[in-house]
Design a protein around this motif. Structure first.
Motif, PDB file in Angstrom:
ATOM      1  N   SER B 288     -53.120  32.123   5.427  1.00  0.00           N
ATOM      2  CA  SER B 288     -52.886  32.563   6.808  1.00  0.00           C
ATOM      3  C   SER B 288     -54.199  32.808   7.540  1.00  0.00           C
ATOM      4  CB  SER B 288     -52.046  33.846   6.812  1.00  0.00           C
ATOM      5  OG  SER B 288     -52.705  34.867   6.083  1.00  0.00           O
ATOM      6  N   ALA B 289     -55.269  32.995   6.766  1.00  0.00           N
ATOM      7  CA  ALA B 289     -56.556  33.351   7.377  1.00  0.00           C
ATOM      8  C   ALA B 289     -57.242  32.167   8.044  1.00  0.00           C
ATOM      9  CB  ALA B 289     -57.491  33.964   6.326  1.00  0.00           C
ATOM     10  N   THR B 290     -56.794  30.962   7.753  1.00  0.00           N
ATOM     11  CA  THR B 290     -57.503  29.798   8.280  1.00  0.00           C
ATOM     12  C   THR B 290     -56.594  28.878   9.098  1.00  0.00           C
ATOM     13  OG1 THR B 290     -57.157  28.844   6.092  1.00  0.00           O
ATOM     14  CG2 THR B 290     -59.343  29.670   6.560  1.00  0.00           C
ATOM     15  N   VAL B 291     -55.467  29.405   9.576  1.00  0.00           N
ATOM     16  CA  VAL B 291     -54.561  28.589  10.389  1.00  0.00           C
ATOM     17  C   VAL B 291     -55.281  28.118  11.657  1.00  0.00           C
ATOM     18  CG1 VAL B 291     -52.500  28.693  11.844  1.00  0.00           C
ATOM     19  CG2 VAL B 291     -52.421  29.568   9.498  1.00  0.00           C
ATOM     20  N   SER B 292     -55.140  26.847  11.943  1.00  0.00           N
ATOM     21  CA  SER B 292     -55.694  26.290  13.175  1.00  0.00           C
ATOM     22  C   SER B 292     -54.779  26.672  14.335  1.00  0.00           C
ATOM     23  CB  SER B 292     -55.781  24.762  13.058  1.00  0.00           C
ATOM     24  OG  SER B 292     -55.563  24.141  14.304  1.00  0.00           O
ATOM     25  N   ARG B 293     -55.367  27.197  15.387  1.00  0.00           N
ATOM     26  CA  ARG B 293     -54.551  27.646  16.527  1.00  0.00           C
ATOM     27  C   ARG B 293     -53.765  26.510  17.159  1.00  0.00           C
ATOM     28  NH1 ARG B 293     -58.689  32.009  19.133  1.00  0.00           N
ATOM     29  NH2 ARG B 293     -60.124  30.313  18.758  1.00  0.00           N
ATOM     30  N   ILE B 294     -54.418  25.352  17.262  1.00  0.00           N
ATOM     31  CA  ILE B 294     -53.714  24.222  17.868  1.00  0.00           C
ATOM     32  C   ILE B 294     -52.603  23.733  16.932  1.00  0.00           C
ATOM     33  CG2 ILE B 294     -55.413  22.532  17.049  1.00  0.00           C
ATOM     34  CD1 ILE B 294     -53.703  22.253  20.416  1.00  0.00           C
ATOM     35  N   ASP B 295     -52.840  23.799  15.635  1.00  0.00           N
ATOM     36  CA  ASP B 295     -51.809  23.403  14.676  1.00  0.00           C
ATOM     37  C   ASP B 295     -50.595  24.322  14.824  1.00  0.00           C
ATOM     38  OD1 ASP B 295     -50.645  22.002  12.560  1.00  0.00           O
ATOM     39  OD2 ASP B 295     -51.608  23.214  11.015  1.00  0.00           O
ATOM     40  N   TYR B 296     -50.860  25.612  14.929  1.00  0.00           N
ATOM     41  CA  TYR B 296     -49.759  26.557  15.124  1.00  0.00           C
ATOM     42  C   TYR B 296     -48.979  26.213  16.397  1.00  0.00           C
ATOM     43  CZ  TYR B 296     -47.077  30.635  16.270  1.00  0.00           C
ATOM     44  OH  TYR B 296     -46.030  31.448  16.612  1.00  0.00           O
ATOM     45  N   LYS B 297     -49.701  26.000  17.471  1.00  0.00           N
ATOM     46  CA  LYS B 297     -49.042  25.706  18.759  1.00  0.00           C
ATOM     47  C   LYS B 297     -48.229  24.424  18.691  1.00  0.00           C
ATOM     48  CE  LYS B 297     -52.449  27.851  21.774  1.00  0.00           C
ATOM     49  NZ  LYS B 297     -53.615  27.531  22.613  1.00  0.00           N
ATOM     50  N   GLU B 298     -48.823  23.407  18.105  1.00  0.00           N
ATOM     51  CA  GLU B 298     -48.112  22.122  18.008  1.00  0.00           C
ATOM     52  C   GLU B 298     -46.878  22.244  17.104  1.00  0.00           C
ATOM     53  OE1 GLU B 298     -51.739  18.944  18.892  1.00  0.00           O
ATOM     54  OE2 GLU B 298     -50.749  18.908  16.941  1.00  0.00           O
ATOM     55  N   SER B 299     -47.022  23.015  16.043  1.00  0.00           N
ATOM     56  CA  SER B 299     -45.889  23.192  15.127  1.00  0.00           C
ATOM     57  C   SER B 299     -44.718  23.838  15.863  1.00  0.00           C
ATOM     58  CB  SER B 299     -46.299  24.075  13.945  1.00  0.00           C
ATOM     59  OG  SER B 299     -47.356  23.481  13.245  1.00  0.00           O
ATOM     60  N   PHE B 300     -45.035  24.867  16.628  1.00  0.00           N
ATOM     61  CA  PHE B 300     -44.005  25.562  17.407  1.00  0.00           C
ATOM     62  C   PHE B 300     -43.372  24.591  18.410  1.00  0.00           C
ATOM     63  CE2 PHE B 300     -42.352  28.418  20.635  1.00  0.00           C
ATOM     64  CZ  PHE B 300     -41.839  29.474  19.898  1.00  0.00           C
ATOM     65  N   LEU B 301     -44.220  23.831  19.074  1.00  0.00           N
ATOM     66  CA  LEU B 301     -43.769  22.891  20.101  1.00  0.00           C
ATOM     67  C   LEU B 301     -42.874  21.792  19.514  1.00  0.00           C
ATOM     68  CD1 LEU B 301     -44.231  22.517  23.130  1.00  0.00           C
ATOM     69  CD2 LEU B 301     -46.219  21.086  22.593  1.00  0.00           C
ATOM     70  N   VAL B 302     -43.168  21.377  18.301  1.00  0.00           N
ATOM     71  CA  VAL B 302     -42.342  20.384  17.621  1.00  0.00           C
ATOM     72  C   VAL B 302     -40.922  20.929  17.445  1.00  0.00           C
ATOM     73  CG1 VAL B 302     -41.940  19.391  15.310  1.00  0.00           C
ATOM     74  CG2 VAL B 302     -44.128  19.016  16.456  1.00  0.00           C
ATOM     75  N   GLY B 303     -40.824  22.213  17.100  1.00  0.00           N
ATOM     76  CA  GLY B 303     -39.509  22.835  16.954  1.00  0.00           C
ATOM     77  C   GLY B 303     -38.766  22.910  18.280  1.00  0.00           C
ATOM     78  N   VAL B 304     -39.481  23.330  19.311  1.00  0.00           N
ATOM     79  CA  VAL B 304     -38.883  23.417  20.651  1.00  0.00           C
ATOM     80  C   VAL B 304     -38.371  22.045  21.091  1.00  0.00           C
ATOM     81  CG1 VAL B 304     -39.408  23.822  23.096  1.00  0.00           C
ATOM     82  CG2 VAL B 304     -40.303  25.396  21.346  1.00  0.00           C
ATOM     83  N   THR B 305     -39.200  21.029  20.863  1.00  0.00           N
ATOM     84  CA  THR B 305     -38.841  19.673  21.271  1.00  0.00           C
ATOM     85  C   THR B 305     -37.607  19.179  20.519  1.00  0.00           C
ATOM     86  OG1 THR B 305     -41.167  19.238  21.688  1.00  0.00           O
ATOM     87  CG2 THR B 305     -39.724  17.325  21.533  1.00  0.00           C
ATOM     88  N   GLY B 306     -37.564  19.463  19.206  1.00  0.00           N
ATOM     89  CA  GLY B 306     -36.387  19.092  18.415  1.00  0.00           C
ATOM     90  C   GLY B 306     -35.122  19.683  19.022  1.00  0.00           C
ATOM     91  N   GLY B 307     -35.213  20.929  19.457  1.00  0.00           N
ATOM     92  CA  GLY B 307     -34.068  21.588  20.089  1.00  0.00           C
ATOM     93  C   GLY B 307     -33.648  20.894  21.374  1.00  0.00           C
ATOM     94  N   LYS B 308     -34.642  20.589  22.203  1.00  0.00           N
ATOM     95  CA  LYS B 308     -34.333  19.925  23.479  1.00  0.00           C
ATOM     96  C   LYS B 308     -33.652  18.583  23.255  1.00  0.00           C
ATOM     97  CE  LYS B 308     -37.621  22.112  26.531  1.00  0.00           C
ATOM     98  NZ  LYS B 308     -39.037  22.279  26.809  1.00  0.00           N
TER      99      LYS B 308
END
Lengths: 388, 388
Positions: B288-308
């Motif tokens: 958890s200490a080295t998570v890339s911020r953009i990776d986190y954001k994109e991962s979340f966005l992938v979920g949102v997009t799947g829902g849409k």
């Protein structure tokens, strides 16, 4: 200007360069600094780097870099080597010697001080503490330990969550930490544990021989309750009926490691489950991503204090960190005799910490810091899961 | 409200729960969500958790937690299992199935979709990508990879600095990364390299068999120039005259690992030097200490997009990340057919990246982020050191 020689020795930490930077910042304006390359090996061979302006700046720039920027190494100090160290220090006109290191360093410093005294060479000697194992005597804790403990605590929680999600496939992970003779680091693995699903479900440390039946019982209970178990062992752990597991012997010093591999084989055979061992590795002592802020600050302060004490003429001592005050965390920095440090020997975890880890974690809290992750329970709606 | 079943499959990542949380946040207000436990194993056995308010909140709370909070696992999908999956989905009245996973997941989804169609069951199917190996086809990169790459890059630099300070004692470290069939992760190890003293001095990846003489030459040069060498190898690397090294076979899937151990033995024998191997381990995918911020954001966005896209009625597709624009990094999210993903197979590093790592690192930069450490040169005053 008085000439001071400073070096780093033993296994590096993520903050050993902060101590060096603190010392340099304190001393650079009114002392002539000479840097020793590659620890005692370099000192015995007269490998010095002149502390000109560029070198001083470079050292200070390294304050957040893991590893020992001057070079460190492990080097057995024979009588002849000690004589050589003294000879080279005298040749360059050093009036003081400062080494950042652990138990071996403090013992070597004491021998160099004694040898110089016998030779009529007035050499001021100060040791600055560092160790990730926290096995250094004469101090409440040593710089470098808290960052390593933080790494181990974080890794155990994170890897445990990973295992928990894979428990239908894989039931046990065995994490091997550093810690040749002391369990401080392995025991820190439970620092972030809030839920019983999270590991560690069993901790083995060098202070207590590991019993096969206790290990099996703990794993059995954890697997029945949670479907998986995380085990944490110090590299220096012995089976109750055996010795430490040595990977190989280098320069007369056994490189430990392999106990977790033995546990993996043992568990697969006994329990017919999927188990995997993993050495947490060099990141324990070198990960820049998990440095404890207080550890960094204390490391720097230890260097600054060493400088001040050189100025005050103190000698034959190590900079020691002490807790002060019954409530909260107040740091006292005091000198402790190198003799006392050496006589104290390798510092093990006291029984009251081993037998009551919560007490240990309270002790650890101000060192690791509160700025760590907090996760929700690994299990949603415990009522559903209780049925299993 | 339409009922949607969602689950996680395969090896977890540090951000796979972010994708789940994104999906849930997008869907929770106007859909009935059912969670699948333990991936395809749970689906084949009808293990569902009802998405009531407490469960939805718990899933969202897990957005920053590594590991797959619903349970994942590796599970071989036989024809019978696929029939069972479809049966259970139909029983609970699921109108859509969404699984977060890698290559195996997409293939399984396609089979389930086909099986449901044959049975006259109108099931909408969407795959959400994740993999730390980055070997998933049909997408520029997959969530989870950038955080793992960041971990590897940081660890290689930090452990390299540690080694550089110990080079009088120990000359070679061999770091083994994940990457069964693709070298994306191992190749990321040099992302933070600014000075030639820093490793990696040799990278071995599954795309190119490893030649013993090239390995020896690289180490020889590095040791002569810098006193030490850091080697990085993917777990899936083959010697030019041999096969992948398998630790064991579980559920018909070989668990790789051990190539770095073989290299250690080989180097000790050939070069008579101190070498040590180290597996970078589970922290690659769970730190958890080295998570890339953009990776986190994109991962979340992938979920949102799947829902849409569920809402829009899309089916038989995976959410795919694409780069847009010649300058800078602009993300396009597009649907790609599951068929196309499966046909693409395991995605290896292209030659132009392998042969020009700087090009690869430019590609990597927007994913890993610029908020990483920068160290001064490991060597002060190169003029002095050049004499050696």
């Amino acid at each position: 200007m008085r000439k001071i020689a400073i070096g780093q020795a033993g296994g590096p930490t993520a903050v050993i360069n902060a101590t060096l930077a603190g010392f340099v910042k304190e001393m650079m304006n009114d002392h002539s600094l000479t840097f020793i390359r590659n620890g005692y090996d370099g000192l015995a061979h007269g490998e010095f780097i002149d502390g000109d302006q560029a070198m001083l700046e470079w050292v200070i720039q390294n304050n957040h870099v893991p590893g020992a920027c001057l070079g460190s190494g492990r080097y057995p100090l024979s009588e002849q080597n000690i004589t050589n160290c003294i000879k080279h220090l005298k040749e360059i006109g050093a009036e003081a010697l400062v080494i950042i290191g652990g138990n071996g360093t403090m013992e070597a410093l004491r021998k160099i001080e004694a040898g110089a005294a016998r030779a009529g060479y007035d050499l001021q000697v100060i040791g600055l503490p560092k160790t990730v194992d926290n096995d250094l005597g004469g101090t409440d804790h040593a710089p470098g330990f808290a960052s390593a403990a933080r790494y181990v605590a974080q890794a155990t929680l994170d890897i445990g969550r990973d295992l928990h999600s894979m428990r239908n496939f894989e039931q046990v992970r065995i994490l091997e930490t550093m810690g040749r003779n002391a369990g401080w680091l392995a025991s820190a693995s439970g620092y972030l544990r809030k839920y019983e699903e999270d590991g560690p479900h069993f901790i083995a440390i060098p202070e207590r021989p590991m019993k096969r039946d206790e290990l099996l019982d703990s794993i059995d209970i954890a697997i029945r309750r949670h479907g998986c178990a995380t085990i944490v062992v110090s590299e220096g752990v012995r089976w109750s009926e055996g010795n430490q597991v040595e990977r190989e012997v280098i320069n007369g010093r056994p490189v430990l490691g392999g106990i977790s591999n033995e546990i993996e084989s043992f568990l697969k055979k006994e329990l017919k489950i999927m188990a995997r061992f993993e050495l947490l590795g060099m990141n324990q002592r070198s990960s820049s991503a998990t440095v404890s802020r207080i550890d960094y600050k204390e490391s720097f302060l230890v260097g600054v204090t060493g400088g001040k004490w050189i100025r005050e003429g103190k000698t034959g001592i190590m900079v020691s960190l002490q807790r002060n005050g019954q409530f909260g965390y107040n740091l006292n920095i005091i000198p402790v005799g190198l003799k006392e440090v050496v006589q104290a020997g390798e510092r093990r975890m006291p029984d009251h910490f081993i037998d009551d880890l919560d007490t240990y974690y309270q002790w650890l809290r101000p060192l690791i810091g509160d700025d760590l992750v907090s996760y929700p329970s690994p299990t949603p709606r415990r009522d559903i899961y209780a049925k299993e």
